[in-house]
Write a protein that holds these residues in place. Structure first.
Motif, PDB file in Angstrom:
ATOM      1  N   LYS A 182      -6.493  -5.842  -3.861  1.00 59.77           N
ATOM      2  CA  LYS A 182      -6.195  -5.420  -2.500  1.00 59.77           C
ATOM      3  C   LYS A 182      -7.263  -5.972  -1.570  1.00 59.77           C
ATOM      4  O   LYS A 182      -8.439  -5.876  -1.840  1.00 59.77           O
ATOM      5  CB  LYS A 182      -6.146  -3.898  -2.405  1.00 59.77           C
ATOM      6  N   GLU A 188      -4.153  -4.017   5.041  1.00 64.92           N
ATOM      7  CA  GLU A 188      -4.424  -3.970   3.607  1.00 64.92           C
ATOM      8  C   GLU A 188      -3.294  -4.716   2.945  1.00 64.92           C
ATOM      9  O   GLU A 188      -2.116  -4.451   3.242  1.00 64.92           O
ATOM     10  CB  GLU A 188      -4.467  -2.531   3.098  1.00 64.92           C
ATOM     11  N   SER A 232      -1.737  -6.554  -0.813  1.00 66.05           N
ATOM     12  CA  SER A 232      -1.764  -6.800  -2.251  1.00 66.05           C
ATOM     13  C   SER A 232      -0.592  -7.699  -2.580  1.00 66.05           C
ATOM     14  O   SER A 232       0.514  -7.476  -2.081  1.00 66.05           O
ATOM     15  CB  SER A 232      -1.607  -5.500  -3.041  1.00 66.05           C
TER      16      SER A 232
END
Length: 186
Positions: free
Chosen positions: A7, A91, A93
């Motif tokens: 992340k 954020e 990922s």
């Protein structure tokens, strides 16, 4: 929306594209290089994440500088309570399994007319299909796109499972870049 554990968390300024096309409601951010380096590839990469805490899934585009950029839709801007010019917290990922790309209608027609190419196409990986489609759709002229579709069918029919001579990051060919920001928003 399944993601891997990697992340990245960073802040970036929401920019307005100088040439937004027909839809003037979107914005974009350019990822910092260190955030981009945590991703599995320099080419198109699908991520799950949040923008000011608002969840989303999107495909990042290569910026030609070994990083990526993210198009932010009007809906995501509104949901996140953000406007162009704001510094937002992201954020990201990478997803565990890249989603199947949408096959453009003109390429679907070409594959339908070329059974050998279609057979190899169906046996390629999802990431290879993403690259094939990106190579075809990144053509700036319709004539070039049509040639690439024809070339793709020939290469696939000959057994090639990955597009050759395609720099998916745009770094060496400078084929890809983030949109130019409106001079008032830099």
């Amino acid at each position: 929306m399944t993601t891997v554990d990697v992340k990245s968390r960073f802040e970036a300024k929401l920019l307005r594209p100088a040439k937004p096309g027909d839809d003037r409601s979107w914005a974009f951010v350019v990822l910092p290089r260190d955030a981009s380096e945590t991703l599995p590839r320099r080419g198109r990469t699908t991520v799950a994440g949040t923008l000011n805490g608002q969840p989303f899934q999107a495909t990042l585009e290569p910026d030609g500088q070994l990083s990526h950029w993210l198009q932010v839709s009007r809906e995501l801007l509104e949901a996140a309570g953000a406007v162009v010019g704001d510094v937002v917290t992201l954020e990201l990922s990478p997803v565990k399994k890249e989603p199947e790309p949408e096959v453009p209608a003109d390429f679907q027609e070409a594959l339908a007319a070329a059974p050998e190419a279609r057979k190899v196409w169906q046996s390629t990986t999802t990431l290879a299909r993403v690259d094939w489609i990106h190579w075809m759709t990144s053509a700036k002229q319709l004539k070039t796109r049509a040639k690439r579709i024809g070339d793709a069918c020939e290469m696939l029919a000959s057994g090639k499972k990955q597009v050759c001579c395609f720099d998916q990051s745009g770094y060496y060919s400078k084929a890809f870049r983030a949109p130019e920001a409106d001079s008032l928003e830099r």
